[in-house]
Design a protein around this motif. Structure first.
Motif, PDB file in Angstrom:
ATOM      1  N   ASP A  37     102.946 -69.405 -56.337  1.00  0.00           N
ATOM      2  CA  ASP A  37     104.105 -69.910 -57.071  1.00  0.00           C
ATOM      3  C   ASP A  37     105.394 -69.457 -56.378  1.00  0.00           C
ATOM      4  O   ASP A  37     105.529 -68.296 -55.976  1.00  0.00           O
ATOM      5  CB  ASP A  37     104.064 -69.369 -58.506  1.00  0.00           C
ATOM      6  N   THR A  38     106.337 -70.372 -56.283  1.00  0.00           N
ATOM      7  CA  THR A  38     107.596 -70.075 -55.588  1.00  0.00           C
ATOM      8  C   THR A  38     108.322 -68.885 -56.201  1.00  0.00           C
ATOM      9  O   THR A  38     109.083 -68.196 -55.518  1.00  0.00           O
ATOM     10  CB  THR A  38     108.519 -71.316 -55.626  1.00  0.00           C
ATOM     11  N   SER A  47     104.188 -72.845 -50.716  1.00  0.00           N
ATOM     12  CA  SER A  47     104.943 -72.473 -51.911  1.00  0.00           C
ATOM     13  C   SER A  47     104.766 -73.582 -52.945  1.00  0.00           C
ATOM     14  O   SER A  47     105.027 -74.749 -52.660  1.00  0.00           O
ATOM     15  CB  SER A  47     106.408 -72.333 -51.487  1.00  0.00           C
ATOM     16  N   TRP A  51     105.884 -75.277 -56.357  1.00  0.00           N
ATOM     17  CA  TRP A  51     107.055 -75.344 -57.238  1.00  0.00           C
ATOM     18  C   TRP A  51     106.720 -76.227 -58.430  1.00  0.00           C
ATOM     19  O   TRP A  51     106.402 -77.406 -58.261  1.00  0.00           O
ATOM     20  CB  TRP A  51     108.251 -75.893 -56.451  1.00  0.00           C
ATOM     21  N   PHE A 100     114.677 -76.953 -57.455  1.00  0.00           N
ATOM     22  CA  PHE A 100     114.330 -76.233 -56.221  1.00  0.00           C
ATOM     23  C   PHE A 100     115.525 -76.239 -55.267  1.00  0.00           C
ATOM     24  O   PHE A 100     115.916 -75.206 -54.725  1.00  0.00           O
ATOM     25  CB  PHE A 100     113.118 -76.891 -55.537  1.00  0.00           C
ATOM     26  N   ALA A 140     111.074 -68.369 -50.144  1.00  0.00           N
ATOM     27  CA  ALA A 140     110.903 -69.831 -50.054  1.00  0.00           C
ATOM     28  C   ALA A 140     111.526 -70.367 -48.754  1.00  0.00           C
ATOM     29  O   ALA A 140     111.017 -71.324 -48.172  1.00  0.00           O
ATOM     30  CB  ALA A 140     111.531 -70.509 -51.267  1.00  0.00           C
ATOM     31  N   CYS A 157     105.590 -79.773 -54.576  1.00  0.00           N
ATOM     32  CA  CYS A 157     106.447 -79.871 -55.760  1.00  0.00           C
ATOM     33  C   CYS A 157     105.824 -80.841 -56.759  1.00  0.00           C
ATOM     34  O   CYS A 157     105.436 -81.958 -56.395  1.00  0.00           O
ATOM     35  CB  CYS A 157     107.834 -80.353 -55.325  1.00  0.00           C
TER      36      CYS A 157
END
Ligand code: UDX
Length: 474
Positions: free
Chosen positions: A126-127, A145, A147, A154, A217, A225
């Motif tokens: 997880d970011t 990463s 998101w 983001f 990040a 995403c």
């Protein structure tokens, strides 16, 4: 995917230990396993304990993926790490201490686990974690990463330095001028920034987390995403100039039915019997998600509005929604006044509820998962954001995509009045704005469906990501 007998690249996938992050991460794990990866999904002991209790299992037994693994013959292992606190510790009451442990203690435990599980081909995390790029570098593997919020959110965090440079970072109410300089992001009001970007006190542990997490990040190798390219085209196009950024949403359980992966942190009340007894599109669903707290005064005004509106309702009221010391915060007389036309439950299977024909509207805190689920279910929204990304998400829902009505919400107390709540509920369920919002939802739902269908943008972006990552690690 047919099993070729070749060793599969092994990914460690670590969700943030909060409900709204665990759910999409679990479904991402299933997607990645179906695409030919071997996945180790890592929960904290505390999340595991709570999930087991919610699903009426002993914490010592099994793991939440057993159903998914058996039905899809997926290669998913399940591991636990400690966040440094006893499982009995009340993380909702002592939230800052919990976050401090996530900030300082979790990484060494994840690292020890990762080293025990070597070889690993990649780290999917997880970011919001503050260590994945650093850990991935030390393991010499890529950092993916993940998101769980819109690309817009983001991008705003990613370009925090620009906000700071232009005086919009932590400006409180002092800046009213539009933000026009974030690459790819159409002009946005300061009040549409996430709460953490607006608040002038930046000394909190959450601020430290965000600052550090976005330093990581910036060093991510890939970004996944949970959004759809057609919804945020310019923001995503600009992000893609910075990083391999893939919009792969919406990430839902297969068939948008109760998941075979046990992800729920609270026991789900069965609402289907009651919903079956209600006419189509007649019920307002109310929920403030898994994390945010509501001011008691606001809750009383909302309850007053619900009562005054005479609408049927299904209200998810987490026992800690106001505070853990106030487990029944509804105003006196509310239950009597609304008897026969509403039910209040502590938790439910939200996707089952939202997709029931009886639901006609959703009064939501604007968590991103809730928004995606509402759209998929064709349900228009009344927006009452409480913190974090929810203010930015409301801007997308109301302003950009015309899928809902704004109930306000913000710093003044009470943030809403019962008359206004009643009027907006009435408008959503029976009025012209509600009809328009329903059309907006239907338009956006078309985009979501097209994106995940074969050849759609999210399907292609996911395939591309899988190819890119396999090329990098094999
Ligand atoms: C926060 C952020 O606001 C959100 O944008 C981020 O993606 C996750 O963390 P949260 O309060 O967890 O939000 O809300 P939301 O994103 O809506 O996620 C809640 C999840 O819990 C949804 O998937 C929803 O289906 C589920 N849920 C909620 C239930 O299963 N039952 C319920 O009764 C309520």
């Amino acid at each position: 995917m047919a099993d070729s007998g070749e060793p599969k690249p092994h990914l460690l996938l670590i969700p943030y230990p909060l409900q709204g992050h665990i759910i999409p991460a679990a479904h991402l794990a299933v997607k990645l396993a179906a695409a030919g990866f071997s996945i180790t999904f890592v929960n904290t002991e505390s999340v595991h304990h709570q999930t087991s209790l919610a699903h009426h299992q002993l914490p010592s037994s099994g793991d939440p993926f057993s159903g998914a693994r058996d039905s899809g013959r997926l290669d998913i292992r399940y591991e636990l790490v400690s966040d440094g606190l006893p499982v009995s510790f009340d993380r909702s009451v002592h939230h800052d201490e919990f976050m401090q442990h996530i900030l300082h203690r979790l990484s060494s435990n994840v690292e020890a686990l990762a080293r025990r599980l070597l070889p690993i081909s990649g780290l999917v995390a997880d970011t919001f974690f503050v260590w994945p790029a650093t850990l991935a570098r030390s393991l010499a593997v890529p950092y993916v990463s993940f998101w769980t919020e819109p690309a817009l959110v983001f991008s705003l965090y990613y370009h925090m330095d620009l906000l700071r440079l232009n005086g919009h970072f932590a400006a409180g109410d002092n800046r009213k001028d539009m933000i026009t300089y974030v690459p790819g992001v159409p002009a946005i009001e300061p009040s549409d920034l996430t709460s953490y970007l607006q608040e002038s006190d930046t000394s909190s542990v959450v601020h430290q987390i965000i600052l550090k997490a976005f330093e990581e990040a910036h060093r991510a190798d890939y970004i996944l995403c949970n959004t759809v390219q057609e919804l945020e085209p310019s923001t995503i196009a600009a992000m893609r100039k910075e990083k391999p950024f893939y919009a792969i949403g919406p990430i839902f359980p297969a068939g948008f039915t109760r998941s075979t992966v046990e992800t729920s942190l609270w026991a789900e009340s069965d609402c289907s019997h009651w919903l079956n007894s209600r006419p189509a599109a007649s019920v307002l669903y109310i929920s403030f998600g898994s994390y945010a707290h509501v001011e008691k005064g606001d809750l009383a005004e909302i309850a007053g509005g619900v009562a005054e509106s005479k609408v049927s309702f299904l209200w998810v009221l987490r026992p800690d929604v106001v505070s853990s010391n106030d487990t029944d915060p509804l105003p006196e007389g509310f239950r009597e006044e609304t008897a026969g036309r509403g039910i209040v439950v502590p938790w439910c299977c939200q996707i089952e509820v939202l997709s029931h024909a009886a639901i006609g509207g959703f009064l939501t805190h604007c968590g991103w998962n809730s928004i995606l689920e509402s759209v998929w279910s064709g349900v228009p929204m009344i927006c009452f954001p409480l913190l974090t990304d929810q203010f930015t998400n409301r801007k997308l829902v109301v302003g950009d995509w015309g899928m809902g009505i704004d109930l306000g919400g913000g710093k003044s107390q009470p943030a809403v009045r019962r008359e206004e709540v009643a009027a907006k509920i009435d408008e959503l369920m029976r009025g012209e704005d509600g009809r328009r919002a329903r059309e907006g939802v239907s338009r956006v739902r078309g985009k979501l469906e097209a994106a995940v269908a074969g050849g759609g943008s999210s399907a292609r972006n996911f395939e591309r990501f899988v190819e890119d990552l396999k090329f990098c690690v094999l």
